[in-house]
Design a protein around this motif. Structure first.
Motif, mmCIF file in Angstrom:
data_model
loop_
_atom_site.group_PDB
_atom_site.id
_atom_site.type_symbol
_atom_site.label_atom_id
_atom_site.label_comp_id
_atom_site.label_asym_id
_atom_site.label_seq_id
_atom_site.Cartn_x
_atom_site.Cartn_y
_atom_site.Cartn_z
ATOM 1 N N PRO A 153 0.810 -1.226 0.000
ATOM 2 C CA PRO A 153 0.000 0.000 0.000
ATOM 3 C C PRO A 153 0.843 1.277 0.000
ATOM 4 O O PRO A 153 0.449 2.284 -0.592
ATOM 5 N N GLU A 154 2.023 1.233 0.650
ATOM 6 C CA GLU A 154 2.855 2.440 0.716
ATOM 7 C C GLU A 154 3.326 2.907 -0.655
ATOM 8 O O GLU A 154 3.643 4.082 -0.849
ATOM 9 N N TYR A 155 3.332 1.978 -1.649
ATOM 10 C CA TYR A 155 3.726 2.365 -3.003
ATOM 11 C C TYR A 155 2.696 3.287 -3.650
ATOM 12 O O TYR A 155 3.023 4.041 -4.574
ATOM 13 N N LEU A 156 1.458 3.226 -3.174
ATOM 14 C CA LEU A 156 0.413 4.062 -3.768
ATOM 15 C C LEU A 156 0.636 5.542 -3.489
ATOM 16 O O LEU A 156 0.020 6.401 -4.125
ATOM 17 N N ARG A 157 1.504 5.873 -2.532
ATOM 18 C CA ARG A 157 1.821 7.280 -2.246
ATOM 19 C C ARG A 157 2.792 7.874 -3.266
ATOM 20 O O ARG A 157 3.007 9.083 -3.289
ATOM 21 N N LEU A 158 3.383 7.035 -4.089
ATOM 22 C CA LEU A 158 4.470 7.500 -4.950
ATOM 23 C C LEU A 158 3.996 8.428 -6.065
ATOM 24 O O LEU A 158 4.751 9.289 -6.516
ATOM 25 N N ALA A 159 2.752 8.260 -6.523
ATOM 26 C CA ALA A 159 2.251 9.158 -7.570
ATOM 27 C C ALA A 159 2.176 10.584 -7.055
ATOM 28 O O ALA A 159 2.609 11.536 -7.741
ATOM 29 N N ALA A 160 1.630 10.769 -5.830
ATOM 30 C CA ALA A 160 1.556 12.112 -5.233
ATOM 31 C C ALA A 160 2.956 12.652 -4.954
ATOM 32 O O ALA A 160 3.240 13.836 -5.186
ATOM 33 N N ALA A 161 3.849 11.766 -4.492
ATOM 34 C CA ALA A 161 5.225 12.190 -4.223
ATOM 35 C C ALA A 161 5.911 12.645 -5.503
ATOM 36 O O ALA A 161 6.642 13.643 -5.515
ATOM 37 N N ARG A 162 5.646 11.946 -6.580
ATOM 38 C CA ARG A 162 6.241 12.318 -7.874
ATOM 39 C C ARG A 162 5.797 13.716 -8.294
ATOM 40 O O ARG A 162 6.604 14.510 -8.810
ATOM 41 N N MET A 163 4.520 14.035 -8.061
ATOM 42 C CA MET A 163 4.029 15.378 -8.385
ATOM 43 C C MET A 163 4.688 16.425 -7.497
ATOM 44 O O MET A 163 5.075 17.507 -7.965
ATOM 45 N N ASP A 164 4.847 16.108 -6.202
ATOM 46 C CA ASP A 164 5.519 17.047 -5.281
ATOM 47 C C ASP A 164 6.960 17.296 -5.699
ATOM 48 O O ASP A 164 7.530 18.351 -5.419
ATOM 49 N N LEU A 165 7.548 16.308 -6.362
ATOM 50 C CA LEU A 165 8.940 16.440 -6.824
ATOM 51 C C LEU A 165 9.045 17.188 -8.149
ATOM 52 O O LEU A 165 10.144 17.373 -8.669
ATOM 53 N N GLY A 166 7.891 17.575 -8.720
ATOM 54 C CA GLY A 166 7.907 18.294 -9.987
ATOM 55 C C GLY A 166 7.795 17.392 -11.199
ATOM 56 O O GLY A 166 8.181 17.784 -12.314
ATOM 57 N N SER A 167 7.281 16.164 -11.014
ATOM 58 C CA SER A 167 7.103 15.182 -12.103
ATOM 59 C C SER A 167 8.371 14.994 -12.927
ATOM 60 O O SER A 167 8.388 15.208 -14.148
ATOM 61 N N PRO A 168 9.468 14.565 -12.279
ATOM 62 C CA PRO A 168 10.715 14.347 -13.025
ATOM 63 C C PRO A 168 10.617 13.128 -13.935
ATOM 64 O O PRO A 168 9.675 12.333 -13.830
ATOM 65 N N ILE A 169 11.595 12.986 -14.830
ATOM 66 C CA ILE A 169 11.684 11.780 -15.659
ATOM 67 C C ILE A 169 11.696 10.571 -14.722
ATOM 68 O O ILE A 169 12.445 10.542 -13.741
ATOM 69 N N THR A 170 10.864 9.584 -15.027
ATOM 70 C CA THR A 170 10.664 8.468 -14.108
ATOM 71 C C THR A 170 10.981 7.136 -14.778
ATOM 72 O O THR A 170 10.589 6.899 -15.928
ATOM 73 N N ILE A 171 11.697 6.287 -14.044
ATOM 74 C CA ILE A 171 12.021 4.937 -14.508
ATOM 75 C C ILE A 171 11.412 3.959 -13.513
ATOM 76 O O ILE A 171 11.748 3.986 -12.329
ATOM 77 N N ALA A 172 10.511 3.105 -13.990
ATOM 78 C CA ALA A 172 9.903 2.071 -13.153
ATOM 79 C C ALA A 172 10.461 0.718 -13.584
ATOM 80 O O ALA A 172 10.393 0.369 -14.766
ATOM 81 N N LEU A 173 11.014 -0.028 -12.630
ATOM 82 C CA LEU A 173 11.697 -1.272 -12.969
ATOM 83 C C LEU A 173 11.130 -2.449 -12.182
ATOM 84 O O LEU A 173 10.773 -2.316 -11.010
ATOM 85 N N THR A 174 11.046 -3.596 -12.832
ATOM 86 C CA THR A 174 10.602 -4.823 -12.179
ATOM 87 C C THR A 174 11.088 -6.024 -12.980
ATOM 88 O O THR A 174 11.340 -5.910 -14.179
ATOM 89 N N ALA A 175 11.206 -7.154 -12.282
ATOM 90 C CA ALA A 175 11.582 -8.391 -12.981
ATOM 91 C C ALA A 175 10.362 -9.193 -13.386
ATOM 92 O O ALA A 175 10.447 -10.051 -14.264
ATOM 93 N N THR A 176 9.223 -8.930 -12.749
ATOM 94 C CA THR A 176 8.040 -9.766 -12.986
ATOM 95 C C THR A 176 6.804 -8.900 -13.087
ATOM 96 O O THR A 176 6.320 -8.382 -12.084
ATOM 97 N N ALA A 177 6.297 -8.701 -14.289
ATOM 98 C CA ALA A 177 5.067 -7.930 -14.459
ATOM 99 C C ALA A 177 4.294 -8.452 -15.660
ATOM 100 O O ALA A 177 4.795 -8.438 -16.782
ATOM 101 N N THR A 178 3.075 -8.906 -15.401
ATOM 102 C CA THR A 178 2.177 -9.304 -16.486
ATOM 103 C C THR A 178 1.709 -8.043 -17.203
ATOM 104 O O THR A 178 1.902 -6.921 -16.702
ATOM 105 N N PRO A 179 1.072 -8.162 -18.378
ATOM 106 C CA PRO A 179 0.549 -6.971 -19.059
ATOM 107 C C PRO A 179 -0.376 -6.139 -18.168
ATOM 108 O O PRO A 179 -0.348 -4.900 -18.216
ATOM 109 N N HIS A 180 -1.190 -6.810 -17.345
ATOM 110 C CA HIS A 180 -2.096 -6.100 -16.443
ATOM 111 C C HIS A 180 -1.309 -5.249 -15.458
ATOM 112 O O HIS A 180 -1.647 -4.091 -15.190
ATOM 113 N N VAL A 181 -0.244 -5.797 -14.897
ATOM 114 C CA VAL A 181 0.581 -5.067 -13.926
ATOM 115 C C VAL A 181 1.304 -3.911 -14.600
ATOM 116 O O VAL A 181 1.406 -2.811 -14.036
#
Length: 522
Positions: A153-181
């Motif tokens: 659940p704490e990851y859901l705060r990251l969108a608001a945090a990103r806006m507070d940071l001025g919406s910088p260039i963002t890289i999201a990384l994972t080893a396991t993500a289905t198309p839905h994810v």
């Protein structure tokens, strides 16, 4: 920055001769100012995809990482390369945290690693608008999604945090993500037409195997046989701490000349460190562990990964099994499972949320529902009589037929727990009729869920008529129904192998199963 400058940094700072596959394209997109979603297998070099651009961009790069141990490993590695780096997490004394905050106030330029929980701290929230990072990195980004195998659940705060940071260039990384994810990651972070790099989930050098047991105790003899012939380094994953301790003691007794250690989150940090170091240093070492072990483990010559108990999802299994054979040489990925394992996973599902009091009742129910469906798909993988490599690729949205597979099914070495009698076999053959026997294309994750729902309905229809399930619809036809997901009787009847009689008898019930499954998927 020119290509030759990137290559110079790679060699001069990171001491690497060349990029691994796909790293250059990802780094180029980041440096061109694009948001990026990177899905890359464990051990394929995700970290470089943001660490090198961080040096090129200059200024601050803010990295969100959920695991303190992994964070500490990366910070240590970067400091050894003389890359400016700081971290903030709960393991630091308050004096050290204050010193880091002071450096940030003074305009620190480099990489700052933080845990996602940090964004709920008022002192850090006040600091966010002043940071102005050039890059924002979200590691283990599947944690954003309810569909991810480790939703936080704490990851859901990251969108608001990103806006507070001025919406910088963002890289999201994972080893396991289905198309839905992957879709959830883009939407929940508010990424702007991101470049999505999915570098492939296929691991041809891994020999996937699965075996079902009536009792957990029966697993031990099989494990001893495997370890007797497999002298390489390996991991044995267990679902509970108690099993880890018991099995580690048992293997230590049976293999006194090999290094056998235990690892789970209930151990003291110093004990875990000793276990990890022993595993990394010794040849032919075995670690018996819960899923707390593995993140950041960089030992390419792991020759086997055994799951002594059934994991809760295909994502978890793929990530943990994928720690084998990173050197490209052949390795074994063996899955043991029993009825008790299923009960254990059901217990875990029933207790979802007990450590997350912030979750609402509806969120808890949704998480439990998704976890149950993921467990069903994990069981479908474990019990399949089709190519396991193809099944994994289909799950992650890459449905295709593979060649040269060395899984137990393709090699004909899988051993089902029960074998049908000759009379049952004749009955099934009669019902199959002239069904084609060549392998159909694998199903993606949503279609696999429909297939499971259709199988359940088919079993109910067969029981009511006292017929074998194959006499309702053959598996090959049922899979095609799952793949095409017809919405009306006309579309259902047009599928090869059905026809008007079966449409009249079974069509309404099977279409109802599809509709229910599709509604639950939304």
């Amino acid at each position: 920055m020119h290509t030759e400058d990137i290559d110079d940094l790679l060699q001069r700072v990171f001491r690497l001769a060349q990029f691994r596959p796909h790293q250059r394209e990802i780094i180029t997109d980041v440096l061109a100012g694009h948001d990026v979603v990177c899905v890359m297998p464990t051990g394929a070099g995700k970290s470089l995809c943001f660490q090198l651009p961080a040096l090129v961009a200059g200024g601050l790069t803010l990295v969100v990482s959920p695991l303190i141990a992994l964070m500490a490993d990366q910070v240590q590695q970067l400091r050894a390369l003389n890359v400016p780096v700081l971290f903030l997490n709960s393991s630091q004394p308050s004096s050290e945290q204050k010193a880091v905050l002071a450096q940030l106030h003074r305009g620190f330029a480099g990489l700052l690693y933080v845990a996602p929980e940090r964004f709920s701290a008022p002192s850090f929230q006040r600091l966010l608008p002043t940071l102005n990072p050039r890059l924002f990195v979200v590691d283990e980004a599947h944690c954003l999604s309810f569909w991810g195998h480790d939703f936080r659940p704490e990851y859901l705060r990251l969108a608001a945090a990103r806006m507070d940071l001025g919406s910088p260039i963002t890289i999201a990384l994972t080893a396991t993500a289905t198309p839905h994810v992957r879709k959830d990651i883009v939407e929940l972070l508010g990424l702007r037409t991101p470049r999505v790099h999915v570098t492939g989930f296929d691991r041809p050098n891994l020999a996937y195997k699965a075996q079902r047991f009536e009792r957990d105790a029966d697993k031990d003899a099989s494990l001893l046989r495997l370890l007797s012939v497999q002298g390489g380094t390996g991991i044995v994953y267990c679902s509970t701490r108690r099993t880890v301790e018991q099995l580690a003691a048992y293997l230590e007794e049976k293999f006194p000349k090999r290094s056998v250690t235990a690892y789970h989150a209930g151990m003291e940090a110093s004990e875990r460190k000793i276990s990890q170091e022993k595993f990394m240093a010794d040849r032919g070492s075995i670690v018996v562990a819960t899923n707390a072990f593995g993140m950041g483990i960089n030992k390419p010559e792991i020759r086997f990964v055994v799951h002594y108990n059934l994991p809760g999802s295909v994502e978890a299994y793929y990530q943990e099994a994928g720690r084998a054979g990173r050197d490209g040489e052949s390795a074994e990925c063996v899955l043991y499972y029993s009825g008790r394992d299923i009960r254990t996973q059901k217990f875990f599902i029933d207790n979802i949320g007990e450590n997350n009091p912030t979750l609402s009742e509806s969120e808890l129910e949704r998480l439990k529902s998704l976890a149950n469906r993921k467990l069903q798909l994990m069981l479908a993988y474990a019990s399949t009589l089709r190519c396991r490599r193809s099944g994994i690729l289909a799950y992650f949205g890459e449905p295709r037929t593979v060649s040269g597979c060395i899984c137990d099914v393709c090699r004909g070495t899988n051993r089902p727990l029960q074998i049908a009698s000759s009379e049952q076999h004749r009955s099934q053959s009669a019902c199959r009729g002239s069904a084609v026997t060549d392998p159909p294309p694998p199903l993606d994750g949503s279609a696999e869920l429909r297939f499971l729902a259709l199988r359940k309905t088919r079993a109910e229809l067969a029981a009511a008529r006292k017929l074998p399930a194959f006499c309702i619809l053959h598996d090959k036809v049922l899979r095609e129904v799952a793949r095409l997901a017809p919405t009306d009787l006309m579309a259902f009847a047009s599928i090869k192998g059905i026809g008007p009689a079966k449409t009249d008898q079974f069509g309404p019930a099977l279409l109802s199963a599809i509709r229910s499954c599709n509604a639950a998927d939304k």
